[in-house]
Enzyme design. Structure first.
Site, PDB file in Angstrom:
ATOM      1  CE  LYS A  83      -7.211   1.512   2.692  1.00 29.82           C
ATOM      2  NZ  LYS A  83      -7.626   2.863   2.950  1.00 29.82           N
ATOM      3  CG  ASP A  97     -10.349   3.490   5.493  1.00 27.12           C
ATOM      4  OD1 ASP A  97      -9.851   4.533   5.967  1.00 27.12           O
ATOM      5  OD2 ASP A  97     -10.055   3.060   4.368  1.00 27.12           O
ATOM      6  NE  ARG A 112      -8.217  10.918   6.828  1.00 23.05           N
ATOM      7  CZ  ARG A 112      -7.395   9.983   6.330  1.00 23.05           C
ATOM      8  NH1 ARG A 112      -7.824   8.772   6.083  1.00 23.05           N
ATOM      9  NH2 ARG A 112      -6.139  10.276   6.082  1.00 23.05           N
ATOM     10  CB  SER A 134      -6.785   5.279   6.581  1.00 25.85           C
ATOM     11  OG  SER A 134      -7.169   5.032   5.252  1.00 25.85           O
ATOM     12  CG  HIS A 175      -2.192   0.744   1.037  1.00 24.29           C
ATOM     13  ND1 HIS A 175      -3.313   0.130   0.532  1.00 24.29           N
ATOM     14  CD2 HIS A 175      -2.546   2.029   1.254  1.00 24.29           C
ATOM     15  CE1 HIS A 175      -4.300   1.003   0.463  1.00 24.29           C
ATOM     16  NE2 HIS A 175      -3.860   2.163   0.886  1.00 24.29           N
TER      17      HIS A 175
END
Ligand code: URA
Length: 434
Positions: free
Chosen positions: A189, A163, A170, A185, A84
């Site tokens: 995930k 999220d 956000r 966040s 990520h």
């Protein structure tokens, strides 16, 4: 009843909330019992006051508990690796890393996000491919990773729904760039999807949410701590340069094109280096039982022998997309940005290019905006490159002439041309964890 106002107020005044208080707010939001505006106010309070380690963990845990989880490793009977990014400009890394890792025989199933602020989102990029479906059910996701070896999807409605909503909120309330909110966040995930080992690409610089190396290191450490607290999961953070756009392309279909060129071994050198570095780490963390040097050799071979491109095509087809480059949308107006003088590119502002692409329509200004997949910018000259006066620095791909005019001026302003070349800077600045 949820004491949302009281909790917002206490956070605003700098208090530390108890784990069950954070859970109450976040789970209430996920159930639609707390409205957007209260969560937006809470995020702004967090932005100014921060979250303690315990609060960050409570937030991560509550977001995971807002939905279902997948144990992908158990479903596949394999160790599962994931990656990520913290978000950047021109960051199409997952689009290339996924096929490389899959081509090397390691299953890769990833949940990605949409654009956030001036940064692009992998899902938006994938949706520039005609027919591509980012919303697979959990069963379809697992089956595709098992059969094709690769799937990249949006968060299914049942995975970390808190999220998903918070991320969109956000994005439009100036509450993205906070260490705790980003760490929770991303890690919620990754943990909910059942990763056993995670490579995190923590972006540093002008185009990243973390502008300095110490801030990026703090974000990396927060995510490593969340991984340690969750147990069993290995987390490696690559801290990588985001002072200029990554690779050349910024904008959805243009980035897919660049990812594919990179898979064919024809990529921009620094982007190719990042793809190889991230792939090598993922392969070393996988159940292949190889080290990083070996991982790198295999990743390089996958680019050279066409197997990464083949993995890309299989994957795109499996998710309903047309892998033919000619199928992707192109912008009607393409304009060149010309160098006003000769010299070297001393600086190429990532955020300025990201914002130019955003205003062309490549990103969203509000939660419900549609994206124009065809538009964006291609930076033909990057930091350190020599340029001649009048030579093309970049290309603007626009929907119409006024949009092109504005973007040409913005992109030109993003370039600084100097008499001397700036010192070389590697793409990977630091590695933490592992
Ligand atoms: N990527 C995420 O998934 N979440 C963030 O908050 C920032 C980047």
């Amino acid at each position: 009843v949820i004491r949302a106002v009281e909790l917002i107020q206490r956070k605003r005044d700098g208090a530390e909330l108890a784990p069950d208080e954070i859970a109450e707010l976040v789970l209430g939001y996920a159930r639609d019992e707390v409205p957007d505006y209260q969560l937006a106010a809470f995020c702004m309070a967090v932005y100014f006051r921060g979250l303690s380690t315990a609060e960050t963990y409570a937030l991560t845990d509550a977001m995971i508990r807002s939905g279902e989880t997948i144990d992908l490793g158990a479903e596949l009977g394999r160790k599962v690796v994931d990656k990520h990014s913290t978000g950047g400009v021109g960051d199409k890394t997952s689009l290339a890393v996924g096929p490389v890792v899959a081509a090397c025989g390691v299953p890769f199933g990833k949940m990605s996000g949409r654009g956030l602020g001036h940064t692009g989102g992998t899902l938006d990029k994938l949706e520039s491919i005609p027919g591509f479906r980012v919303e697979l059910s959990r069963e379809e996701f697992v089956a595709q990773v098992r059969e094709v070896g690769l799937a990249i999807i949006g968060q299914t409605a049942d995975l970390v729904p808190a999220d998903k909503r918070l991320y969109a909120l956000r994005d439009v309330t100036a509450t993205v760039d906070n260490v705790s909110l980003i760490a929770a966040s991303i890690m919620s995930k990754k943990l909910a999807a059942g990763a056993d080992a995670i490579v995190l690409d923590v972006k540093v610089g002008d185009g990243a949410f973390m502008k300095s190396l110490p801030d990026a290191q703090a974000l990396a450490e927060a995510m490593i701590a969340l991984g340690a607290r969750a147990g069993r999961v290995e987390v490696v953070c690559l801290l990588t340069d985001m002072d200029q756009p990554l690779g050349r392309a910024v904008g959805n279909a243009l980035e897919v094109r660049e990812a594919l060129e990179t898979l064919r071994g024809d990529g921009e050198p620094q982007f190719t280096e990042l793809v190889l570095a991230a792939s090598a780490r993922l392969l070393a963390l996988s159940d292949l039982g190889i080290d990083e040097a070996d991982g790198r050799r295999r990743a390089e071979a996958a680019l050279a022998d066409g197997t990464a491109t083949a993995a890309y095509e299989r994957w795109i087809r499996a998710q309903g997309g047309d892998p033919d480059p000619g199928a992707r949308p192109t912008a009607p107006v393409v304009r060149s940005v010309e160098a006003p003088r000769a010299g070297y590119v001393a600086n190429l502002g990532a955020i300025a290019v990201g914002q130019a692409a955003l205003r062309l329509g490549a990103g969203r200004a509000t939660k419900d905006d549609a994206i124009d997949h065809a538009v964006g910018v291609r930076c033909l000259r990057k930091r350190g490159d020599a340029v001649r006066a009048g030579e093309s620095l970049a290309e603007v791909h626009a929907r119409d002439e006024p949009g092109a005019d504005a973007a040409v001026a913005e992109v030109l302003a993003a370039y600084t041309i100097a008499d001397e070349a700036p010192p070389a800077r590697p793409i990977v600045l630091d590695v933490l964890g592992g």
